[in-house]
Scaffold this motif. Sequence first.
Motif, PDB file in Angstrom:
ATOM      1  N   LEU A  71      11.337  26.417  14.360  1.00 55.42           N
ATOM      2  CA  LEU A  71      12.249  25.135  14.786  1.00 55.42           C
ATOM      3  C   LEU A  71      12.150  24.635  15.519  1.00 55.42           C
ATOM      4  CD1 LEU A  71      14.452  28.039  16.604  1.00 55.42           C
ATOM      5  CD2 LEU A  71      15.240  26.960  14.419  1.00 55.42           C
ATOM      6  N   CYS A  72      10.899  24.247  16.291  1.00 59.38           N
ATOM      7  CA  CYS A  72      10.358  23.116  16.903  1.00 59.38           C
ATOM      8  C   CYS A  72       9.276  21.963  16.439  1.00 59.38           C
ATOM      9  CB  CYS A  72       9.153  23.797  18.555  1.00 59.38           C
ATOM     10  SG  CYS A  72       8.617  22.476  19.108  1.00 59.38           S
ATOM     11  N   ALA A  73       9.442  22.845  15.275  1.00 62.83           N
ATOM     12  CA  ALA A  73       8.938  21.578  13.649  1.00 62.83           C
ATOM     13  C   ALA A  73       9.312  20.527  13.204  1.00 62.83           C
ATOM     14  CB  ALA A  73       7.731  22.749  12.984  1.00 62.83           C
ATOM     15  N   ALA A  74      10.733  21.844  12.826  1.00 65.81           N
ATOM     16  CA  ALA A  74      12.484  21.165  12.395  1.00 65.81           C
ATOM     17  C   ALA A  74      12.970  19.873  12.717  1.00 65.81           C
ATOM     18  CB  ALA A  74      13.112  22.448  11.913  1.00 65.81           C
ATOM     19  N   SER A  75      12.805  20.256  14.298  1.00 68.93           N
ATOM     20  CA  SER A  75      13.147  19.379  15.373  1.00 68.93           C
ATOM     21  C   SER A  75      12.266  17.860  15.226  1.00 68.93           C
ATOM     22  CB  SER A  75      12.799  19.857  16.826  1.00 68.93           C
ATOM     23  OG  SER A  75      12.669  18.628  17.992  1.00 68.93           O
ATOM     24  N   VAL A  76      10.294  18.281  15.345  1.00 66.82           N
ATOM     25  CA  VAL A  76      10.117  16.770  14.795  1.00 66.82           C
ATOM     26  C   VAL A  76      10.590  16.110  13.568  1.00 66.82           C
ATOM     27  CG1 VAL A  76       7.421  16.260  14.972  1.00 66.82           C
ATOM     28  CG2 VAL A  76       8.345  18.010  16.388  1.00 66.82           C
ATOM     29  N   GLN A  77      10.008  16.997  12.361  1.00 64.73           N
ATOM     30  CA  GLN A  77      10.744  16.644  11.093  1.00 64.73           C
ATOM     31  C   GLN A  77      11.555  15.617  10.821  1.00 64.73           C
ATOM     32  OE1 GLN A  77      10.049  19.827   9.315  1.00 64.73           O
ATOM     33  NE2 GLN A  77       7.926  20.220   9.209  1.00 64.73           N
ATOM     34  N   ALA A  78      13.055  15.914  12.040  1.00 65.57           N
ATOM     35  CA  ALA A  78      13.572  15.354  12.264  1.00 65.57           C
ATOM     36  C   ALA A  78      13.885  14.352  12.649  1.00 65.57           C
ATOM     37  CB  ALA A  78      15.115  16.607  12.703  1.00 65.57           C
ATOM     38  N   ARG A  79      13.338  14.321  13.588  1.00 67.58           N
ATOM     39  CA  ARG A  79      12.998  12.784  14.250  1.00 67.58           C
ATOM     40  C   ARG A  79      12.675  12.305  14.037  1.00 67.58           C
ATOM     41  NH1 ARG A  79      13.266  16.403  19.110  1.00 67.58           N
ATOM     42  NH2 ARG A  79      15.167  15.369  20.805  1.00 67.58           N
ATOM     43  N   MET A  80      11.039  11.874  13.445  1.00 70.51           N
ATOM     44  CA  MET A  80      10.069  11.145  12.712  1.00 70.51           C
ATOM     45  C   MET A  80      11.186  10.580  11.019  1.00 70.51           C
ATOM     46  SD  MET A  80       7.785  11.709  14.290  1.00 70.51           S
ATOM     47  CE  MET A  80       6.447  10.293  12.886  1.00 70.51           C
ATOM     48  N   ALA A  81      11.979  12.185  10.538  1.00 67.70           N
ATOM     49  CA  ALA A  81      12.696  11.507   9.443  1.00 67.70           C
ATOM     50  C   ALA A  81      14.008  10.402   9.982  1.00 67.70           C
ATOM     51  CB  ALA A  81      13.108  12.709   8.843  1.00 67.70           C
ATOM     52  N   ALA A  82      14.065   9.974  11.069  1.00 68.76           N
ATOM     53  CA  ALA A  82      15.394   9.366  10.754  1.00 68.76           C
ATOM     54  C   ALA A  82      14.906   8.314  12.164  1.00 68.76           C
ATOM     55  CB  ALA A  82      16.136  10.399  12.757  1.00 68.76           C
ATOM     56  N   GLY A  83      13.696   8.474  12.203  1.00 63.25           N
ATOM     57  CA  GLY A  83      12.995   6.564  12.287  1.00 63.25           C
ATOM     58  C   GLY A  83      13.264   7.008  14.514  1.00 63.25           C
TER      59      GLY A  83
END
Length: 232
Positions: A71-83
């Motif tokens: 879940l934490c990995a998905a959170s980081v990826q979401a933030r990075m994808a959103a810029g």
Amino acid sequence: DEELLGLYAAPLRSPQRAQEVADRLLRADANHRGALLWKSLLAESSAPGGRAAALDRLAATTSDRSAAAQLCAASVQARMAAGHGTERAAADGARAILAYDAESAAGVVLLADALSPADDPLLRSEALTRRMALSTPAVRLAYELEKAEAIEEAGDDAAALTLFERVLKAQPDHHVALDGARRVTRLMGEYGRLCALCERAAQTALDPADAALSLEEAGLVYQDQLGYVERA
């Protein structure tokens, strides 16, 4: 309320109403996993930043550490994808993943990907240390050399020398490691060790010109720094 939440959120036909129900559930129980999950799914369809926050809360409330890491990995990826993320933010997220699951491959790769190109050599060193722990001996040696160079860049010559020498212990004729060790011993004023490294470089050099330059440096150091005229 939970049935209403599923009705509103599953097809995402009524995200606003589903959000209201989820908020009502969370007011009663701030860690209500069902409501947090739905908020995450709802946020995914609109605001990646909100999705990341919901995933963080889910990670913090689950008792399954492996699931929390995912879940934490998905959170980081979401933030990075959103810029919304920086290299340092991604690194912090990767550390959070590894805190949940120290063997998480996702955390290691995310940390390395975030930090490898970073301007901060100490952050690069941290990423390399993580990768070394999960690498084969041959690959680990390459990471160790890269880590030595990062530590040298950070200005810790003694620690860098230790790492360069560790590489040389495994591969005595490794010329990149020899060059690195010579650089730091030169800066440290470790002239005896520098001469020994120059002589080793000369013995293992493939090009006679390189061997001659290494011997020339050893001779100058013996003469000018150590006062060993005869040895020079």
